[in-house]
Design a protein around this motif. Structure first.
Motif, PDB file in Angstrom:
ATOM      1  N   THR A  45       0.830  -1.205   0.000  1.00 14.14           N
ATOM      2  CA  THR A  45       0.000   0.000   0.000  1.00 14.14           C
ATOM      3  C   THR A  45       0.865   1.255   0.000  1.00 14.14           C
ATOM      4  O   THR A  45       0.450   2.298  -0.509  1.00 14.14           O
ATOM      5  CB  THR A  45      -0.923   0.002   1.224  1.00 14.14           C
ATOM      6  N   ARG A  46       2.045   1.136   0.563  1.00 10.99           N
ATOM      7  CA  ARG A  46       2.953   2.302   0.566  1.00 10.99           C
ATOM      8  C   ARG A  46       3.349   2.656  -0.870  1.00 10.99           C
ATOM      9  O   ARG A  46       3.313   3.820  -1.273  1.00 10.99           O
ATOM     10  CB  ARG A  46       4.213   1.971   1.375  1.00 10.99           C
ATOM     11  N   ARG A  91       0.580   4.159  -2.751  1.00  4.15           N
ATOM     12  CA  ARG A  91       0.329   5.548  -2.377  1.00  4.15           C
ATOM     13  C   ARG A  91       1.376   6.474  -3.005  1.00  4.15           C
ATOM     14  O   ARG A  91       1.064   7.565  -3.482  1.00  4.15           O
ATOM     15  CB  ARG A  91       0.325   5.683  -0.858  1.00  4.15           C
ATOM     16  N   ARG A 117       0.570   6.965  -6.541  1.00  5.56           N
ATOM     17  CA  ARG A 117      -0.566   7.868  -6.706  1.00  5.56           C
ATOM     18  C   ARG A 117      -0.137   9.326  -6.520  1.00  5.56           C
ATOM     19  O   ARG A 117      -0.556  10.208  -7.248  1.00  5.56           O
ATOM     20  CB  ARG A 117      -1.662   7.511  -5.683  1.00  5.56           C
ATOM     21  N   ARG A 118       0.721   9.506  -5.512  1.00  3.75           N
ATOM     22  CA  ARG A 118       1.174  10.860  -5.234  1.00  3.75           C
ATOM     23  C   ARG A 118       1.893  11.429  -6.455  1.00  3.75           C
ATOM     24  O   ARG A 118       1.647  12.551  -6.881  1.00  3.75           O
ATOM     25  CB  ARG A 118       2.134  10.821  -4.045  1.00  3.75           C
ATOM     26  N   ALA A 153      -4.247   0.528   3.776  1.00  5.29           N
ATOM     27  CA  ALA A 153      -2.908   0.472   4.359  1.00  5.29           C
ATOM     28  C   ALA A 153      -2.682  -0.947   4.814  1.00  5.29           C
ATOM     29  O   ALA A 153      -3.627  -1.667   5.124  1.00  5.29           O
ATOM     30  CB  ALA A 153      -2.787   1.436   5.540  1.00  5.29           C
ATOM     31  N   ASP A 156       1.903   2.110   8.329  1.00  6.84           N
ATOM     32  CA  ASP A 156       1.463   2.577   7.024  1.00  6.84           C
ATOM     33  C   ASP A 156       0.169   3.375   7.155  1.00  6.84           C
ATOM     34  O   ASP A 156      -0.019   4.408   6.507  1.00  6.84           O
ATOM     35  CB  ASP A 156       1.266   1.357   6.115  1.00  6.84           C
ATOM     36  N   GLU A 193       0.965   6.820   8.307  1.00 12.28           N
ATOM     37  CA  GLU A 193       1.475   7.624   7.192  1.00 12.28           C
ATOM     38  C   GLU A 193       0.337   8.092   6.302  1.00 12.28           C
ATOM     39  O   GLU A 193       0.251   9.265   5.939  1.00 12.28           O
ATOM     40  CB  GLU A 193       2.423   6.773   6.323  1.00 12.28           C
ATOM     41  N   ALA A 194      -0.516   7.144   5.954  1.00 13.11           N
ATOM     42  CA  ALA A 194      -1.624   7.473   5.059  1.00 13.11           C
ATOM     43  C   ALA A 194      -2.497   8.563   5.671  1.00 13.11           C
ATOM     44  O   ALA A 194      -2.898   9.518   5.004  1.00 13.11           O
ATOM     45  CB  ALA A 194      -2.457   6.219   4.778  1.00 13.11           C
ATOM     46  N   GLU A 214      -0.850  11.913   5.544  1.00 13.05           N
ATOM     47  CA  GLU A 214      -0.876  12.457   4.184  1.00 13.05           C
ATOM     48  C   GLU A 214      -2.268  13.005   3.849  1.00 13.05           C
ATOM     49  O   GLU A 214      -2.400  14.106   3.305  1.00 13.05           O
ATOM     50  CB  GLU A 214      -0.481  11.348   3.207  1.00 13.05           C
ATOM     51  N   LEU A 215      -3.287  12.236   4.216  1.00 11.42           N
ATOM     52  CA  LEU A 215      -4.648  12.671   3.919  1.00 11.42           C
ATOM     53  C   LEU A 215      -4.968  13.974   4.647  1.00 11.42           C
ATOM     54  O   LEU A 215      -5.535  14.911   4.077  1.00 11.42           O
ATOM     55  CB  LEU A 215      -5.656  11.600   4.336  1.00 11.42           C
TER      56      LEU A 215
END
Lengths: 663, 467, 163
Positions: free
Chosen positions: A417-418, A421, A424-425, C35, C40, C43-44, C47-48
């Protein structure tokens, strides 16, 4: 009674031996006999001559294998021809057993005792010989030496007296002196003697026959005579509070009613004929008459009376002792029973546990088997769906893009998932649209170049439609892939379960312990997410074992390790060959360790190291593991320090069908 | 939550400042200084209410404030001698205008009904006679919604009735058009029902309040007499439109509303007050107690008996009252500054027939309300409408002018943003903008025709005097 | 325009995909973020939030590599910034104890056992999101079509002027 002197001679070459014999004889005769040691054959004869002159009897001569110039047998045999020592008993203490045996058989000597001698055998032999001498030569002297009299021999002498027509003197003298009262003649013998005496005095009265069941004596009744039983069995019984209690037939003796008569009391027991009984009934008058006529009979009568009383007293004491012993026996038995019950309980719970495990194993094997078909169907169906969807997709107007997407999804490795992400970024930066970037990355389009390729030649308004289609195909592909991944995992688990939970094995098979360990680790994988597993497998040979049982050992050890670590930790599983012919498996955890004082007890049933926590897992699991390993002739060892506890299972290779090292 | 101002808001603020300042800077012929100032305020209000650069009620407060500092006897920049001035208290007084007290009474009844679930329970009881046929259920829902909406806010009514309707449509196939129909029926009926009483919706109150300031009192019963018959006709027409446009193949519908009447003493107090208040409102011609005074009865009783506490009091939608007050204050400003006369002088009104003018006012209100708040539209139009109607030069009844503007504002329901009920229903997701536009437009047009052309005839027939 | 997110924390990709797919009905209004572990997930979330977005609900698996889902949810609850987030534990085999601990300490709003039923998952998430919307959203209107409409209508009816 005259104080006769008897001398026993010991003839032996070696003074030491003679001394030893003498000491034995000393002790044995309680100094009633003089014992003299002689070292020479001539000396022996010389002394015998002297004793004869003084009219001193010599009942026994002992000799060793060598007496002066002659051997023991010769020396003793020569005594047979000396009139002065008629009837002397001779005893050889010998090493030469064969010759001695022959000599006894020929009548040259009376007995022998092997060297080295058994004290008791020597004593009994000497008793026997002296008694025999006294019965024959000087019955009156028997009274002086009761300690050494061989009672059995004396009884025989009694019973045979009449037939042999001799020794009337013995009987007479013995009775007169009340010898029987304190010799150890058996009751039967005394009674026998009395019966014969009465018969003789009363001139052999006709015995009467009482059929079985006849009441000979009734408890509580006045007794007006005695009954002398010649043949048949009598039962004595006593009515205690309405219950008739039987006593042993032997208790009865052969003369009924004698005690009651003597004390002028009613009969204590009821006597009844068990078989047909032949007996002589005797009235008080007849008995009285007989007693008047024979002093022997009166002596015997007194003796029988006394013995009856003694018997009864002894019986009552014995009963009391019996009762006490019975009580103690009951108490002991009760303790034993309690112990046995406790052991049974333990054994039962262990059995139940094993039975449960076995049942569970069967159940698991059965379920695993049943799962085969559905999982096969799922996996096949997954393949069909993949084929058909792929073929259908090629017919779609946008077939190239969609087929690419589908196949990409089918074979994509799951992305962390990292990473997703981050992609996506990056893409959002390039496109300036976070939502769109998310959709694209999720659809497997991760770079700006991919995006341009996807939308190449697609008019703006159609882009969203295309993306929606691509997303759908991507999801379809992912779903099929997930279906297959999941299906294969179940398939693998089912396979492991089946071999893990084999049906109960009666016989050992060739087993590679590493396979069992891997299966166990796979099946316990869900409990080990936080645990780092290190496998270090040296090549090990196949061993003869029951795989299912060993799997249970591995399971118990590993579960124990997981439980003691209580969270993250390292589990090492090691196989090696400690010495040829053995295989060793080590399960090592990084848990807190077992306190030294507890190491001894960890295999005990239901032992736990934490109070109040019964589910700690130590105990039964380890106990079962120990039992299984023991059945396989193996050993479990524990080596524990804080942070490292190693359970080592060493198993013999045993009789495998094929040798060599398994790969 | 303070969020970044949107471009429209920023533009609106700038435009508002310009609209306020420009008329004061340039010399407008025939318009007094105070007239110029109020013209600026008026134009600023238009801009702010259209753009919603600041909340509607904030604009209302700003209007009151500006009028006080610009044209009252407390004006900061003195007015030329001879210019009409108004005492500043008159502007503050709009915040406690009698019509607001009437409205406040409505709030208390609505909040009470909500608090004791009277509305929901009533909906259940009232819906029962309509059976289970989809069309009749739709009619039932619309009638109940309309009746509730006469006394409660249109928004609250819509929420209440949608809570009833949503579980019903969940039982229908997703493709069933009737889902949209049923959802649509609620906001349409709420909007239409709001026409029925002076407390039904703020424009009504603004009209009643402004007329009262002009010396024309409209009783509660009279308003209902004018509005209810036509409203019912319009409701039936709307029902027919919905049933025809959104047919279903279902024969039966399952409607379940749980709950029973609350039987606590407090609830009984509420029921009694509710019945008393509505009863007195309807019977005003017989006892002559003004509806505003009657409207204060629930306020006093419910607070006095402890049925309502301070929290309930705080929960009242006071900002609606401020908005209405702002409209009334604007009317006072327009009239008192002489701006009204100036406006009348700008057009040769004689050329317009009386009926045409009334119809035009209603249509303007309808169109304006479609894109801006009904209340704001009414606030802006009613001062002008009444000015025209009160002018001897124009042959139109002031009551008709106020009434038509209020009705026109209520008939605007073609867009999701037109009214809060529309927005709520639209959020339920089963109706599209197109559905709303079609039905809203049809009902709006029918309603406009009905009120403007059938209304006067009907009132004549039953002998109802407008003034 | 800030978005409202559903955060799914699950380490197994297949399961993660499946949960995310089951939550698709909510994507009309919400966005889904995934995640694979607690770190994770943090982190997510960071970021959000830095992008002005909000997280309305976290669905976490109990057995995650590293920090447990339960502990992650507890940590969320203890942080005032994330306290309002609805918390759902998805558990394959969490013992009774773990679940109880999560309820007590993380103010766990719900727990779902694997294998889950899509409808039940959706209804749980719908309920929780509805709750979140009522407590946190400026306006309930955008959510009426996706979440529990009648409940949101009730809210609207109780505070009709705030919308």
């Amino acid at each position: 009674m005259t104080d006769e002197r008897f001398v026993i001679l010991c003839a032996a070459a070696e003074s030491a031996l003679a001394g030893a014999l003498r000491s034995v004889v000393d002790m044995l005769t309680d100094h009633q006999f003089d014992v003299e040691a002689l070292f020479d054959d001539e000396e022996l004869h010389q002394r015998l001559d002297e004793l004869d002159e003084d009219d001193i009897r010599v009942p026994l001569v002992l000799a060793s294998d060598r007496v002066g110039e002659v051997d023991g047998i010769t020396a003793l045999a020569a005594l047979r021809h000396r009139p002065s020592v008629r009837g002397v008993r001779t005893l050889l203490v010998t090493r030469r057993l064969d010759e001695a045996g022959d000599a006894v058989g020929d009548g040259a000597i009376d007995a022998f005792v092997p060297v080295p001698w058994d004290q008791q055998v020597l004593e009994e032999t000497i008793d026997h010989l002296i008694t025999g001498y006294l019965i024959e030569e000087d019955p009156a002297a028997l009274e002086q030496v009761p300690e050494i009299v061989d009672v059995e021999l004396l009884s025989h002498a009694f019973t045979r007296a009449e037939e042999r027509g001799r020794s009337a003197r013995v009987q007479l003298e013995a009775a007169r002196r009340g010898l029987l009262a304190h010799t150890e003649l058996s009751d039967d013998e005394v009674e026998e003697a009395m019966v014969r005496e009465i018969e003789a005095i009363l001139d052999h009265p006709d015995p009467q026959v009482y059929p079985a069941g006849t009441l000979l004596l009734e408890s509580g009744q006045e007794v007006d005579g005695i009954t002398i039983v010649l043949d048949g069995q009598i039962n004595l019984s006593l009515d205690v509070e309405g219950t008739e209690t039987s006593f042993h037939v032997r208790t009865a003796g052969r003369i009924l009613g004698i005690l009651a008569l003597a004390h002028h009391e009613p009969a204590l027991f009821t006597a009844r004929a068990v078989t047909d009984v032949t007996a002589i009934p005797l009235t008080v008058d007849q008995l009285d008459d007989a007693l008047q006529r024979s002093s022997t009979l009166s002596g015997l009568f007194m003796s029988v009376l006394l013995r009856s009383m003694v018997r009864r007293i002894r019986r009552s004491v014995e009963l009391r002792i019996d009762l006490d012993e019975a009580r103690q026996a009951i108490a002991a038995e009760r303790d034993q029973l309690a112990l046995a019950l406790q052991q049974l309980d333990q054994a039962q719970s262990q059995l139940i546990e094993q039975e449960k495990m076995a049942l569970l194993g069967q159940l698991v094997a059965g379920v695993a088997h049943e799962l085969n078909n559905p999982i096969a169907a799922i996996l096949r169906a997954t393949d069909y769906i993949e084929e058909d969807i792929t073929s259908l997709t090629t017919r779609h107007p946008e077939s190239q893009r969609l087929t690419d997407t589908l196949i990409g999804a089918l074979h994509a490795e799951p992305v962390s998932t990292r990473t997703e992400r981050a992609q996506r970024r990056e893409l959002a930066g390039a496109l300036g649209d976070d939502v769109l970037a998310g959709r694209l990355v999720h659809a497997g389009i991760t770079t700006r170049a991919d995006v341009d390729r996807l939308f190449a030649g697609v008019p703006e308004p159609a882009k969203d439609d295309l993306l929606t289609s691509v997303e759908a195909y991507r999801r379809l592909g992912t779903a099929i892939r997930n279906l297959r991944t999941g299906g294969r995992r179940i398939e693998g688990l089912v396979g492991s379960l089946r071999s893990y939970a084999r049906r109960p094995e009666d016989t050992a098979n060739d087993v590679d312990v590493r396979e069992g360990l891997d299966e166990t680790l796979l099946l316990l994988g869900h409990r080990m997410r936080e645990i780092t597993v290190e496998r270090r497998y040296d090549p090990v040979p196949m061993i003869a074992a029951r795989a299912g049982e060993l799997n249970q050992v591995w399971t118990n050890l590993i579960v124990n390790a997981i439980q003691v670590m209580e969270g993250p930790g390292t589990l090492e599983v090691v196989t090696d060959v400690p010495e040829p012919g053995f295989v060793r498996v080590q399960v090592i955890d990084s848990g807190p360790g077992i306190p030294p004082e507890d190491v001894e007890r960890i295999f005990d049933l239901a032992f736990t190291t934490k109070q109040g926590r019964v589910d700690f897992g130590l105990g039964l699991g380890l106990r079962i593991a120990l039992d299984i390993v023991t059945r396989h002739h193996g050993v479990i060892e524990v080596d524990s320090v804080p942070g490292r506890t190693a359970f080592s299972v060493t198993l013999p290779v045993g009789n495998t069908t094929e040798g060599g090292v398994a790969e | 939550m303070a969020t970044k101002p949107k471009p429209l808001q920023v533009g609106g603020l700038i435009a508002a400042v310009i609209a306020l300042v420009v008329p004061m800077l340039i010399e407008i012929p025939d318009l007094s200084e105070s007239g110029e100032r109020i013209l600026g305020v008026f134009l600023m209000a238009v801009v702010l209410w259209v753009t919603e650069a600041i909340p509607l009620f904030a604009t209302a407060a700003l209007i009151i404030f500006l009028e006080i500092v610009l044209i009252s006897d407390q004006a900061i920049w003195g007015l030329p001698a001879g210019d009409p001035t108004t005492g500043y208290a008159a502007f503050f007084a709009t915040l406690a205008h009698p019509v607001l007290m009437l409205f406040l009474g409505g709030f208390f009844l609505a909040e009470g009904a909500n608090k004791y679930s009277l509305d929901r329970t009533m909906a259940k009881v009232l819906l029962r006679p309509f059976g289970s046929k989809p069309a009749s259920i739709a009619l039932g829902i619309m009638l109940i919604t309309a009746v509730f909406s006469m006394f409660m806010s249109n928004t609250a009514t819509t929420a209440t009735m949608l809570a009833v309707v949503l579980p019903v449509i969940a039982t229908l196939e997703p493709s069933d058009r009737f889902r949209a129909g049923l959802v649509l029926s609620v906001p349409i009926a709420a909007n239409v029902g709001g026409i029925g009483t002076p407390v039904g919706t703020p424009p009504n109150a603004i009209a009643v309040g402004s007329l009262a300031d002009a010396g024309i009192d409209i009783s509660f019963a009279k308003w209902m007499g004018l509005a209810v018959p036509l409203m019912l006709i319009l409701l039936v027409a709307a029902w027919q439109v919905i049933v025809r446009l959104f047919p279903t193949n279902q024969d039966q519908l399952e409607v379940a509303i749980e709950g029973d009447f609350d039987r606590s003493p407090s609830a009984w107090v509420l029921y009694a007050v509710f019945a008393l208040t509505v009863g007195l409102w309807l019977t005003e011609p017989f006892h002559g107690i003004t509806s505003s005074v009657v409207g204060f009865i629930p306020v006093v009783v419910l607070l006095g008996t402890g049925v309502f506490g301070s929290r309930d009091l705080q929960a009242m939608p006071w900002h609606v009252l401020w908005l209405v007050a702002g409209g009334i204050a604007l009317g006072i400003g327009v009239t008192s500054s002489g701006l009204d006369q100036w406006i009348i002088a700008q057009v040769s009104w004689e050329r317009l027939a009386a009926g045409v003018l009334a119809g035009a006012l209603a249509l303007t209100a309808l169109l304006m309300s479609t894109v801006i708040s009904n209340s704001a539209a009414a606030n802006l139009l009613i001062p002008i409408g009444l000015t025209l109607a009160l002018s001897p030069a124009v042959d139109v009844d002031p009551v008709a002018a106020g009434f038509f503007i209020a009705v026109g504002a209520s008939l605007a329901m073609a867009l999701p943003v037109s009214t809060p009920p529309n927005a709520i229903a639209y959020s339920a997701g089963t109706i599209s903008t197109r559905d709303l536009a079609i039905v809203g437009a049809i009902v709006g047009v029918i309603g406009w025709l009905l009120f403007v052309f059938v209304g006067p005839v009907l009132w004549d027939l039953v002998g109802l005097e407008l003034a | 325009m800030s978005d409202v997110f559903i955060l799914v924390v699950e380490d197994e990709p297949e399961v993660r995909d499946a949960i995310a797919r089951d939550l698709e009905p909510f994507t009309a209004v919400f966005r889904i973020e995934v995640a694979e572990d607690a770190a994770d997930a943090r982190e997510a979330m960071a970021e959000l939030r830095s992008g002005g977005n909000e997280v309305a609900i976290v669905l976490a698996d109990h057995l995650l590599p590293g920090e447990h889902g339960t502990d992650f949810l507890i940590a969320l609850h203890q942080d005032p910034d994330t306290q309002a987030i609805r918390k759902v534990l998805i558990t394959g085999q969490a013992g009774h104890e773990d679940t109880i601990r999560a309820i007590n300490e993380a103010n766990l709003n719900h727990y779902i056992t694997k294998p889950w039923d899509a409808e039940r998952l959706q209804s749980v998430v719908s309920d929780e999101l509805t709750e979140w919307v009522i407590e946190n959203a400026e306006s309930v209107l955008p959510y009426v079509s996706v979440l529990d409409g009648p409940r949101l209508m009730d809210t609207l009816r109780n505070r009709p002027w705030k919308h």
